[in-house]
Design an enzyme around this catalytic site. Structure first.
Site, short mmCIF file in Angstrom:
data_model
loop_
_atom_site.label_atom_id
_atom_site.label_comp_id
_atom_site.label_asym_id
_atom_site.label_seq_id
_atom_site.Cartn_x
_atom_site.Cartn_y
_atom_site.Cartn_z
N CYS A 174 14.59 28.79 10.20
CA CYS A 174 13.64 29.27 11.41
C CYS A 174 12.51 28.22 11.26
CB CYS A 174 13.10 30.70 10.93
SG CYS A 174 12.08 31.24 12.46
N GLU A 189 4.51 25.96 -7.61
CA GLU A 189 3.81 26.54 -6.37
C GLU A 189 2.44 25.57 -5.77
OE1 GLU A 189 4.45 28.94 -4.44
OE2 GLU A 189 6.22 29.46 -5.06
N ASP A 203 3.55 33.09 3.35
CA ASP A 203 2.99 31.55 3.29
C ASP A 203 3.42 31.29 5.00
OD1 ASP A 203 5.89 31.29 3.44
OD2 ASP A 203 5.78 29.67 2.31
N GLN A 222 1.24 22.63 0.97
CA GLN A 222 0.77 21.56 2.02
C GLN A 222 1.85 20.38 1.65
OE1 GLN A 222 -1.54 22.28 4.18
NE2 GLN A 222 -2.19 24.00 3.54
N THR A 223 2.98 20.54 0.79
CA THR A 223 3.73 19.44 0.64
C THR A 223 5.21 19.93 0.82
OG1 THR A 223 2.06 18.78 -1.03
CG2 THR A 223 4.34 17.71 -1.13
N CYS A 241 18.58 28.77 16.11
CA CYS A 241 18.85 30.19 16.36
C CYS A 241 20.40 30.50 16.48
CB CYS A 241 18.17 30.35 17.71
SG CYS A 241 16.32 30.21 17.38
N TRP A 243 12.68 25.66 -10.38
CA TRP A 243 11.56 26.57 -10.31
C TRP A 243 12.08 28.08 -10.03
CZ3 TRP A 243 10.30 22.30 -7.56
CH2 TRP A 243 10.61 22.43 -6.36
N ARG A 244 13.53 27.96 -9.42
CA ARG A 244 14.24 29.09 -9.28
C ARG A 244 15.02 29.70 -10.10
NH1 ARG A 244 15.76 27.60 -2.86
NH2 ARG A 244 13.86 28.19 -1.82
N GLY A 271 -1.89 13.78 -2.23
CA GLY A 271 -3.03 14.33 -1.49
C GLY A 271 -3.67 15.67 -1.95
N TYR A 272 -4.77 16.25 -1.28
CA TYR A 272 -5.35 17.35 -1.65
C TYR A 272 -5.81 17.21 -3.29
CZ TYR A 272 -3.62 18.97 2.96
OH TYR A 272 -3.39 19.08 4.35
N TYR A 276 -1.59 34.46 -1.81
CA TYR A 276 -0.08 33.96 -1.77
C TYR A 276 0.48 33.41 -3.05
CZ TYR A 276 3.38 30.55 -1.77
OH TYR A 276 4.60 29.68 -1.85
#
Length: 347
Positions: free
Chosen positions: A188, A33, A134, A38-39, A195, A20-21, A77-78, A116
């Site tokens: 991150c 998206e 996000d 949540q995945t 770090c 998708w990029r 899910g969801y 978002y």
């Protein structure tokens, strides 16, 4: 180099090659998206390919039946995401003649698209100057700027959105947003962030104050509800008794087995004596039962047991129906139910 430029430089060297990029097609971006909400990318990727192949255009998606969408969604899910996607596709087909909108002000009006997602689609598809915020972005900003305002408080959401707007590269919003999200996902990370190789650690407040473990901050979560589902499996090997779930609860409009919900864990012998079990007959014969299976949802913990009964009920409830066992593969079943039935019938 400034904060945004550093992240974009890191992104150019380290980004993952995700399908998708490589497009500005708003429909494909929307598909990715919603599926990835949540995945994890690793879990969502097969679903993205599955949907993109079966429904290559929003017109094809809009023509699908809800059962088809939910069956393809099984295990992700969801499930409300899948139902909302169908409504959105149908609205785009009707209002925009099958051309997926790319502007934030139009996207935000569509079902299942919040701030978002609207920002992400408009940014990636049309390079609109919108800062995407996000979970990954919240984490990067909270740590870099040392913000301990809860990210899920009204004040926190406004604060983080303003900071995201301020650091946004207005000339390159699409790649900036991708870089921020990818940086949070790959470097991150919530636990054990890298770090030591972070290109912006010199300016990072959390790194300098050893506070990466504590940031970002969230207010107390919603209390988790505990539910106890006792599923009844009745089959002669060719036919099976099924249930279609109602609206307004988990797994709405999907298919499962007849279920008796109780307020606590009960032993099978106790369950058979419950008044609501009388629908299965006066002399219920229990052939077997499963162990308790715990299924964790966002705000609910389900404790699931399967009871295998011998005899078919003489009178069916409104949502119950018989179907061929061979037809089960065509029904949209919650993953836990599908796994048990698949194991039971060995298909």
């Amino acid at each position: 180099m400034d904060f945004s430029a550093e992240l974009i430089s890191w992104y150019d060297d380290n980004k993952r090659d995700l399908p998708w990029r490589n497009t500005t097609n708003a429909y494909i971006i929307w598909l990715s998206e919603i599926i990835l909400q949540q995945t994890r990318v690793e879990q969502g990727m097969p679903y993205f390919y599955r949907f993109a192949e079966k429904y290559p255009t929003v017109t094809a998606f809009a023509a699908a039946h809800e059962d088809e969408i939910l069956r393809l969604w099984q295990g992700l899910g969801y499930y409300s995401r899948g139902r909302n996607m169908l409504k959105t596709a149908q609205l785009v087909q009707e209002k925009y003649s099958g051309v997926f909108p790319v502007r934030y002000d139009e996207l935000i009006k569509l079902k299942g698209i919040g701030e978002y997602t609207a920002a992400a689609i408009s940014s990636f598809a049309a390079n609109e100057v919108r800062a995407v915020v996000d979970g990954n972005v919240y984490r990067v900003l909270a740590r870099y700027f040392g913000i301990d305002e809860p990210i899920n408080s009204p004040k926190g959401k406004k604060m983080f959105q303003k900071i995201a707007d301020d650091v946004l590269d207005k000339a390159r919003p699409a790649i900036h947003n991708q870089a921020m999200m990818e940086f949070g996902a790959m470097l991150c990370k919530p636990k054990n962030p890298a770090c030591g190789i972070c290109p912006v650690r010199i300016g990072c407040v959390a790194f300098k104050t050893n506070a990466t473990t504590y940031l970002p901050v969230k207010t107390n979560k919603v209390k988790v509800r505990e539910r106890f589902f006792n599923y009844v499996l009745i089959s002669d090997g060719e036919k099976i008794l099924m249930n279609k779930r109602n609206e307004g609860d988990i797994w709405a409009n999907m298919y499962d087995l007849p279920v008796i919900e109780t307020t606590e864990l009960m032993e099978p012998a106790e369950l058979l004596k419950l008044p609501q079990m009388s629908v299965f007959g006066q002399n219920i014969v229990l052939k077997d039962n499963s162990a308790i299976i715990k299924h964790v949802l966002t705000h609910q913990n389900l404790y699931i047991r399967f009871l295998i009964l011998k005899d078919f009920p003489k009178k069916l409830q409104d949502n119950w129906f018989y179907t061929d066992v061979a037809n089960l593969k065509n029904l949209a079943l919650p993953q836990r139910i599908f796994i048990f039935i698949k194991y039971f019938f060995n298909f």
